[in-house]
Design an enzyme around this catalytic site. Sequence first.
Site, PDB file in Angstrom:
ATOM      1  N   CYS A  82       0.965  -1.261  -0.190  1.00  0.00           N
ATOM      2  CA  CYS A  82       0.100   0.029  -0.046  1.00  0.00           C
ATOM      3  C   CYS A  82       0.745   1.088  -0.040  1.00  0.00           C
ATOM      4  CB  CYS A  82      -0.900   0.005   1.291  1.00  0.00           C
ATOM      5  SG  CYS A  82      -2.136  -1.192   1.217  1.00  0.00           S
ATOM      6  N   GLN A 285      -8.438 -10.115 -13.958  1.00  0.00           N
ATOM      7  CA  GLN A 285      -8.308  -8.954 -13.021  1.00  0.00           C
ATOM      8  C   GLN A 285      -8.321  -9.366 -11.537  1.00  0.00           C
ATOM      9  OE1 GLN A 285      -7.652  -5.919 -13.952  1.00  0.00           O
ATOM     10  NE2 GLN A 285      -8.137  -5.747 -16.203  1.00  0.00           N
ATOM     11  N   ASP A 383      -5.499  -4.694 -24.223  1.00  0.00           N
ATOM     12  CA  ASP A 383      -5.376  -4.743 -22.706  1.00  0.00           C
ATOM     13  C   ASP A 383      -4.150  -5.392 -22.375  1.00  0.00           C
ATOM     14  OD1 ASP A 383      -5.687  -4.723 -19.895  1.00  0.00           O
ATOM     15  OD2 ASP A 383      -7.078  -6.132 -19.885  1.00  0.00           O
ATOM     16  N   CYS A 410      -2.921  -0.537 -17.410  1.00  0.00           N
ATOM     17  CA  CYS A 410      -2.652  -0.413 -15.904  1.00  0.00           C
ATOM     18  C   CYS A 410      -1.508   0.420 -15.685  1.00  0.00           C
ATOM     19  CB  CYS A 410      -2.364  -1.793 -15.511  1.00  0.00           C
ATOM     20  SG  CYS A 410      -1.026  -2.620 -16.257  1.00  0.00           S
TER      21      CYS A 410
END
Length: 461
Positions: A82, A285, A383, A410
Amino acid sequence: MLLKKNEIVEMKITGMTAEGSGVGRAEGIAVFVPGAAAGDRLRVRILKTAKTYAFGKIEEILEPSSERIPPDCPSFLQCGGCAFRHITYAEELRAKESRVRDAMERIGGLQNPDIQPIVGAEYTDGYRNKAQIPIGQDKQGNLIAGFYANHSHRIVGCDCCALQPKPFGQALDAFLEWARQSEESVYDETTHHGKLRHLYLRMAQGTGEVMVCIVVNGNGLKGEDSLAELLRQRVDGLKSVLINNNREDTNVVLGRRFRTVWGQDFLTDEMCGLRFRISPISFYQVNHAQAERLYALAGEYAGLTGKETVLDLYCGTGTIGLSMASRAGRVIGVESVEQAVANARENAQLNGIENAEFLCGDAVEAAQLLVQRGERPDVVVLDPPRKGCSPELVRTVADMTPSRIVYVSCDPATLARDLKLFHELGYAAGPATPVDMFPRTKHVEAIILMTYCVDKTKNEG
């Protein structure tokens, strides 16, 4: 004036970087500070310097940002997961939307890009359906499992990651209990000896099915049947226990060989009203709920009427293309992973979809083959992995002259770079929507529509 290592400076944080660090200025030099929030006034210790920038760490928060919140994870900033557990989710979304806009303008060369409001997640915790957990030993020789520290292979122990669903914690606890009682050794990256390397977990969040895979430096484990039994007792929704053989001296987590110890060798998920079969190595995903929103946007941008041919490059298990099949004339999917292509074909059959074809191969080579076959797709869906598309693939797709290109990315930087190439080949950038697929991390997804402009002068700037 150059800043000096270990110098303490006072500064105001004015923005956020793509890595999630705060950025401010001291003595006219940009200073990057992990764990800082825009609006913070800080005392910062300088850790590393260069001519035009420096890196620092927080010594004292003199005045906190109005968006700062207490981090709710003891491993925050220690592990490389994170980046945003110290600010409100609204502020995180603003930072990510700004990152996409900045990439479009600075790298893509677009003036006033049409950036739609970011699609935030309803749930910011427990959303990941895949985890790769390294196994190692601490300095005292005790078994440890968790996540790598940022930019290193030092394992930060973490018994319960907030981003992962409850069954993953159950699987980790059961595995560690078994491993501490077993006679199996832990893999050492420096000597390449030892057995236990990683715990690899997947979950089909639409159905609740769970897969547990132990990555080993060898063919199997002593007592693997007892491990499977313990996992069956402890893990909600367990459908599969696998052993993966990885004897290579590599940073790649998975080897090529899988063996089923118990249960089945796949998971079945439900998404966009369809059922999908997922093998251990198939791309899928990681955020189920946000993926459904992303695919809905892809369908909207594709603008299908029921007659179009859709070319889905980097199709994985076929999720995007199959979600469009009912509104298309036909769908052609391309993927380089053989098992994923097999899954895509199974998924088409599983859902009674007869207008979809899937090819195994490199995206460039497959696209060129389709050109040789005389295939001219009306819509191309891209993608790609984080590195984006190669210039050769961009040219090959543009040579097909599809009326629409739907690009799912992404990495905003490689997306913007590729948009610039498509622009030069006659494609105008339309609306782009950031989608927060990875809450609390530095990553952000974006989807953009490009349309073919015969008059390239309409596509300037």
